[in-house]
Design an enzyme around this catalytic site. Structure first.
Site, mmCIF file in Angstrom:
data_model
loop_
_atom_site.group_PDB
_atom_site.id
_atom_site.type_symbol
_atom_site.label_atom_id
_atom_site.label_comp_id
_atom_site.label_asym_id
_atom_site.label_seq_id
_atom_site.Cartn_x
_atom_site.Cartn_y
_atom_site.Cartn_z
ATOM 1 N N HIS A 188 -7.725 -5.417 -0.514
ATOM 2 C CA HIS A 188 -6.550 -4.554 -0.614
ATOM 3 C C HIS A 188 -5.266 -5.360 -0.492
ATOM 4 O O HIS A 188 -5.094 -6.115 0.466
ATOM 5 C CB HIS A 188 -6.612 -3.502 0.493
ATOM 6 C CG HIS A 188 -5.521 -2.489 0.446
ATOM 7 N ND1 HIS A 188 -5.000 -2.005 -0.733
ATOM 8 C CD2 HIS A 188 -4.841 -1.858 1.447
ATOM 9 C CE1 HIS A 188 -4.058 -1.117 -0.463
ATOM 10 N NE2 HIS A 188 -3.941 -1.025 0.845
ATOM 11 N N SER B 112 0.834 -1.190 0.000
ATOM 12 C CA SER B 112 0.000 0.000 0.000
ATOM 13 C C SER B 112 0.876 1.250 0.000
ATOM 14 O O SER B 112 1.673 1.443 -0.913
ATOM 15 C CB SER B 112 -0.949 -0.072 1.204
ATOM 16 O OG SER B 112 -1.977 0.872 1.111
ATOM 17 N N ASP C 2 -9.139 -4.072 -6.019
ATOM 18 C CA ASP C 2 -8.611 -3.413 -4.820
ATOM 19 C C ASP C 2 -9.428 -2.157 -4.532
ATOM 20 O O ASP C 2 -9.499 -1.255 -5.370
ATOM 21 C CB ASP C 2 -7.138 -3.051 -5.024
ATOM 22 C CG ASP C 2 -6.441 -2.658 -3.727
ATOM 23 O OD1 ASP C 2 -7.038 -1.902 -2.939
ATOM 24 O OD2 ASP C 2 -5.296 -3.093 -3.511
#
Length: 527
Positions: free
Chosen positions: A495, A236, A467
């Protein structure tokens, strides 16, 4: 812009103080551990300093690259089961423009390679955020790296500037943050409350919390670990850190894996709209599937076409009809939305958690389960204490990008209303500006730009088609922009990909251990 690492309940830890340079170097000279060996007693050949840092670096900076980390048993780990994990600190300049000035201590954790005879080196990991703790990831979530990463690498995590035990940013007390998180009318003044508190308590630190400074810390860490090249896996927000590292130090890149890519090359307002759209897709998929699967037992009805709006209506309705928990707390619309969106980040495998929380909230006006999910999303423990990630997220984000102009904000709000009407209706500005940096005391000099990394080693970029936090298009654009980027695609929601696909983990292991990059266009199924 939210870019978060899904997490279990967290626990605060004591902050580490900043050090004057003379004190820091005195401590470094007395350290007993080696970057490649350390307190575990393992031996490794450490390269000469000239192989770890450029010869043109200042003497003060060269000394920091040459420091040896004193690895010791982590506090509180005595007598615990599981593999031995070591903790330490890394001394870095607070301001890289003045490397001989004030320094700070970066908190570290290391799990030595399970198969030392096949050890390749150190693999540095970052869990995202911004503001999440890499130390905590190693100490609590190391099982995620079973197999080749665990066997053949020392797994090393660190707390980025402003987070965890590294000069933690702490602006709002717990009571104030309770009110701040629960506020439904998040106007300009709402953002100013946090900005003013951070200005009062952390003004000297705020200019030095940007991701580019953390990337420079990452290179000092590489040197202190005795590694000529950096091997790194970032999730991320950690992908932005890895990409900026490759931009700053392309010749020092080893094998970089960027999972759940954050793009840095276009207008932040456009990115925020794209993120909100991805979140709305996840919300609609969840509510529609619930209506289809459970029919009249679904609290939002049996019609999959109308269930998403009825769910959004319920959450928005908490603005005027909030729920009360058994301990007297109030579940507002802001908290309800935080709970739902945070669980949706993990994809369909966590939908049952929303079933279990929303059913009593809708049918019996029982707020307890949904409020517990909101607390987890906001980093609040059962005692009402917030971890540092709550303030670090804003401080790091606002150090990375400038606040929008009024015309940019107006255009973004129009796009948001058209493309993500359900998830943004409650509070459009808060949806678009997370965090709201308009009143932030430090104005970032960083600007959006394509990250090209000429001269870097090949970089593995991983994107997931569903996502809801870092949309797949971001991974596509980041990989295409990197000079040597290769995109690996996971088909599925949720995610990041590494924890959701054996195929992805196999590809990552092959790349990290043998340098074998998956073929361009490779798609992996979810487990």
């Amino acid at each position: 812009m939210i870019s978060c690492y899904l997490r279990s309940p967290r626990f605060p830890r004591r902050a580490l103080p900043a050090l004057a340079l003379g004190t820091a170097l005195a401590l470094l000279s007395g350290c007993t551990g080696a970057g490649g060996a350390g307190g575990s007693g393992r031996t490794a050949t450490r390269p000469p300093l000239d192989d770890l840092v450029t010869a043109t670096a200042s003497p003060a900076l060269r000394a920091l690259y040459g420091q040896r980390i004193d690895w010791r048993a982590c506090p509180g780990d005595d007598g615990q089961d599981g593999p031995a994990i070591e903790c330490g600190t890394l001394t870095v300049p607070l301001d890289y423009a003045d490397p001989g000035g004030r320094t700070t201590a970066v908190a570290l954790a290391r799990m030595p390679a399970a198969d030392p005879g096949q050890r390749i080196g150190a693999l540095v990991v970052n869990p995202g955020g911004p503001g999440n703790s890499g130390v905590r990831m190693i100490r609590e979530d190391w099982q995620s790296f079973q197999g080749a990463p665990r066997d053949r690498f020392d797994l090393v995590g660190f707390d980025p500037r402003g987070a965890g035990d590294t000069t933690p940013v702490h602006c709002l007390d717990d009571r104030t943050r309770d009110t701040w998180n629960a506020t439904d009318d998040q106007t300009y003044d709402h953002g100013r409350i946090l900005a003013d508190a951070c200005r009062t308590s952390q003004a000297d630190l705020l200019p030095h919390l940007g991701t580019r400074d953390t990337a420079r810390d990452l290179d000092v860490l590489r040197g202190a670990l005795g590694e000529r090249k950096l091997d790194f896996i970032g999730f991320s927000y950690g992908t932005l850190l890895g990409a900026l590292y490759a931009e700053e130090f392309p010749g020092r890149t080893g094998r970089l894996v960027l999972d759940g890519a954050v793009e840095h090359g276009i207008d932040p307002m456009r990115l925020d709209v794209e993120q909100a759209v991805a979140g709305e897709v996840a919300l609609r998929a969840f509510a529609s599937a619930w209506a289809t699967d459970d029919g009249t037992d679904c609290p939002f009805g049996a019609d999959p076409d109308t269930a998403p709006k009825r769910l959004a209506d319920f959450l928005d309705g908490l603005r005027t009809r909030p729920l009360r928990s058994s301990d007297g707390r109030t579940l507002t619309a802001a908290l309800g939305w935080a709970a739902v969106l945070n669980v949706l980040y993990d994809g369909h495998r966590s939908w049952y958690r929303l079933h279990d929380a929303l059913t009593p909230a809708v049918k019996r006006r029982d707020a307890d389960a949904l409020l517990a999910l909101a607390d987890n999303a906001n980093g609040r423990d059962e005692n009402g204490h917030y971890e540092t990630a709550a303030d670090a997220f804003a401080a790091i984000s606002c150090a990375d990008l400038p606040a929008p102009t009024d015309p940019q904000l107006s255009a973004g709000l129009a796009d948001l209303a058209a493309q993500a009407p359900l998830t943004s209706r409650h509070n459009p500005v808060a949806t678009l500006l997370a965090p709201d940096c308009r009143s932030w005391p430090y104005r970032s000099t960083e600007r959006p730009h394509p990250i090209l990394t000429p001269g870097s080693a090949p970089v593995l970029v991983i994107g997931s088609t569903g996502d809801p936090v870092t949309p797949y298009a971001w991974a596509q654009r980041l990989a295409a922009g990197l000079e040597h980027g290769v995109l690996l695609t996971r088909e599925g929601d949720g995610h990041t990909a590494y924890d959701k696909s054996t195929c992805v983990r196999t590809a990552v292991a092959a790349f990290l251990t043998d340098g074998r990059m998956p073929a361009a266009g490779t798609h992996c199924p979810s487990d």
